[in-house]
Scaffold this active site. Structure first.
Site, PDB file in Angstrom:
ATOM      1  N   LYS A 113      15.293  -8.595  54.525  1.00  0.00           N
ATOM      2  CA  LYS A 113      15.431  -7.376  55.316  1.00  0.00           C
ATOM      3  C   LYS A 113      14.643  -7.461  56.628  1.00  0.00           C
ATOM      4  CE  LYS A 113      17.581  -4.976  51.916  1.00  0.00           C
ATOM      5  NZ  LYS A 113      17.629  -5.944  50.819  1.00  0.00           N
TER       6      LYS A 113
HETATM    7  C1  LIG Z   1      18.657  -6.148  49.948  1.00  0.00           C
HETATM    8  C2  LIG Z   1      18.603  -7.383  49.158  1.00  0.00           C
HETATM    9  C3  LIG Z   1      19.775  -7.983  48.667  1.00  0.00           C
HETATM   10  C4  LIG Z   1      21.139  -7.363  48.839  1.00  0.00           C
HETATM   11  O1  LIG Z   1      21.582  -7.373  50.177  1.00  0.00           O
HETATM   12  P1  LIG Z   1      22.739  -6.368  50.642  1.00  0.00           P
HETATM   13  O2  LIG Z   1      22.816  -6.544  52.116  1.00  0.00           O
HETATM   14  O3  LIG Z   1      22.298  -4.994  50.246  1.00  0.00           O
HETATM   15  O4  LIG Z   1      23.978  -6.773  49.943  1.00  0.00           O
HETATM   16  C5  LIG Z   1      19.638  -9.174  47.989  1.00  0.00           C
HETATM   17  N1  LIG Z   1      18.430  -9.741  47.773  1.00  0.00           N
HETATM   18  C6  LIG Z   1      17.290  -9.184  48.225  1.00  0.00           C
HETATM   19  C7  LIG Z   1      15.998  -9.846  47.940  1.00  0.00           C
HETATM   20  C8  LIG Z   1      17.340  -7.993  48.930  1.00  0.00           C
HETATM   21  O5  LIG Z   1      16.203  -7.448  49.380  1.00  0.00           O
END
Ligand SMILES: *Cc1c(COP(=O)(O)O)cnc(C)c1O
Length: 498
Positions: A113
């Site tokens: 993120k």
């Molecule tokens: C948010 C997240 C995901 C999922 O990603 P999306 O964009 O919501 O599909 C997968 N792995 C981790 C570690 C995340 O923080």
């Protein structure tokens, strides 16, 4: 280039407006009016650039109302070694024959993120200035763990912003909880709710679209915006690392220009894999987009049958950031796939909210089948995968990334496809030390989250990210939890306008 709403194609806003607003008034998501293309010459040139320069190149195509200086200001502040522990920003690691891990967790909160949330505050403050809003921006975030912390780190003490984060009380790891409850900054608020991620997300959506709340905010010099992956300013930065990694694989002679690659993404809200879809549509040669889910396999079913059905049991898994039954960003994909038919989108998403289920047309089903492969695995399979990958390759995956690796292994078994493949590695294993240690057969039920980190370091010899190690000595600032029905009051109280 302008942005339309998935629920009203007549909406026509600039990227600055789309980013400042977050979500369209009709409840739809903003999508670009066309997907810009890049040529093989462009990709070749990108191979010689820094990550920040590649980011500027991509943003220039999507944020056509930003000038060069504004884009440079954003990318230079976000993508530097001030915030990331590697100059490459996103790291590519060879796992085995033609299979690469795209490590997206070298930022301040050790999850992917950060790739978007380190830049969003800059995109957002530039955007509000561009459209002459002199209001203070209030960011509301619903998080299943990683988004919340990444948003808090991105926005903390950014002038003209206030950030409030809601997370499901029992739906995040001990380390994630610690990261959020110890958050520093004068403009931050963190709140646990009694419910799951979808409750948190629905609560935020409701507050966000309430006219009563909007009026109250406006009277007091505030406006809402969103840092969730529904904001275009979250999605656009995610396209960059897919383009960037293809350019690097070519530049490093791992593949030839034009060779196709597969991209595997551990998926929750469908933001990360949607960014890979945009990269493909821009001209990155992609064979299959492989969507990996945990036991919450609503997307596996959808991508294979065309039926989206959220009427199912919600599972709390060891990959909590993927514990989602409504994948918001799917709406953007479907808008593109159904020929930008906003009426169709409204029909499907009304059905989803009323009946919890919709079925797409045969023509959309056919495109889904062509573009995507989908698979899922349960917690036991995830743990087995972590163990096997460590034993075979001395590479340690977190629980989310392991879901992707396992689904990719199944894909290869089922198809025999040996195309070069990039697997999105979305979190540092240290963020989920408990489950990772358990997978390695070294669980320690008595250890706290910090001891677990030390134990994992002893086994794997992988350096511990300093941002996690430092949490130990930080004061807990945000305690307790509230009912989901009290979220609105929490927001108004925190802003001092109840
Ligand atoms: C948010 C997240 C995901 C999922 O990603 P999306 O964009 O919501 O599909 C997968 N792995 C981790 C570690 C995340 O923080």
């Amino acid at each position: 280039m302008y942005y339309k709403s998935t629920r009203n194609s007549n909406v026509n806003v600039t990227s600055a407006q789309a980013i400042a607003q977050g979500i369209s008034k009709d409840g739809g998501l903003f999508v670009p009016s066309e997907i810009p293309s890049i040529s093989f010459d462009d990709i070749k040139a990108l191979g010689e650039m820094s990550y920040a320069q590649r980011a500027a190149f991509i943003f220039t195509k999507y944020l056509t109302d930003f000038d060069g200086a504004e884009i440079s200001y954003c990318v230079d502040n976000a993508y530097s070694t001030k915030n990331f522990d590697t100059e490459n920003i996103a790291e590519i690691v060879h796992l085995f024959d033609g299979t690469y891990m795209l490590e997206l967790w070298h930022g301040p909160t050790c999850a992917f993120k950060d790739m978007a949330l380190q830049i969003l505050p800059y995109l957002l403050t530039v955007s509000t200035k561009k459209i002459n809003l002199d209001k203070k921006v209030v960011i509301l975030v619903a998080t299943s763990g990683d988004t919340g912390k990444a948003a808090l780190e991105g926005f903390k003490d950014v002038p003209g912003t206030q950030i409030l984060v809601f997370y499901p009380e029992d739906g995040v790891s001990a380390m994630q909880k610690k990261q959020m409850t110890t958050q520093e900054g004068e403009n931050v608020g963190v709140c646990a709710i009694k419910g799951n991620f979808d409750d948190a997300q629905n609560g935020v959506k409701k507050i966000f679209t309430s006219e009563e709340v909007a009026e109250k905010l406006s009277e007091n010099g505030y406006m809402f915006s969103s840092a969730n992956s529904i904001n275009w300013g979250r999605l656009a930065p995610q396209i960059i690392y897919y383009v960037s990694s293809y350019a690097r694989l070519v530049a490093e002679n791992k593949i030839s220009m034009g060779d196709k690659i597969n991209i595997v993404v551990p998926t929750g809200n469908f933001g990360n894999i949607l960014a890979a879809y945009y990269a493909k549509k821009m001209g990155i040669p992609v064979n299959k987009l492989i969507c990996a889910s945990n036991a919450n396999n609503v997307l596996t079913e959808f991508l294979t049958t065309g039926i989206y059905n959220r009427n199912r049991e919600f599972h709390t898994t060891i990959s909590p950031s993927m514990d989602i039954l409504i994948s918001s960003n799917l709406e953007r994909l479907l808008y593109h796939l159904c020929g930008e038919d906003d009426m169709q989108i409204r029909e499907w998403f009304t059905k989803l909210s009323v009946e919890g289920r919709y079925e797409v047309t045969d023509s959309v089903k056919a495109i889904l089948k062509e573009e995507f492969y989908a698979g899922c695995c349960n917690d036991e399979e995830t743990k087995t995968c972590i163990n096997e990958i460590f034993t075979k390759y001395s590479y340690i995956c977190d629980t989310h990334t392991a879901v992707a690796v396992k689904v990719y292994e199944d894909y290869v078994k089922n198809t025999g496809d040996n195309t070069t493949t990039i697997i999105a590695s979305t979190a540092s294993p240290y963020k989920f030390s408990n489950s990772v240690l358990d997978a390695l057969g070294k669980s320690d039920p008595d250890a706290d989250e910090f001891r677990l980190v030390e134990e994992l370091a002893e086994v794997t010899k992988l350096p511990v990210p300093s941002s996690l190690a430092e949490l130990k000595n930080k004061e807990i600032r945000f305690k307790g939890s509230i009912e989901k029905s009290d979220m609105k009051d929490f927001v108004l109280e925190t802003l001092g306008i109840k």
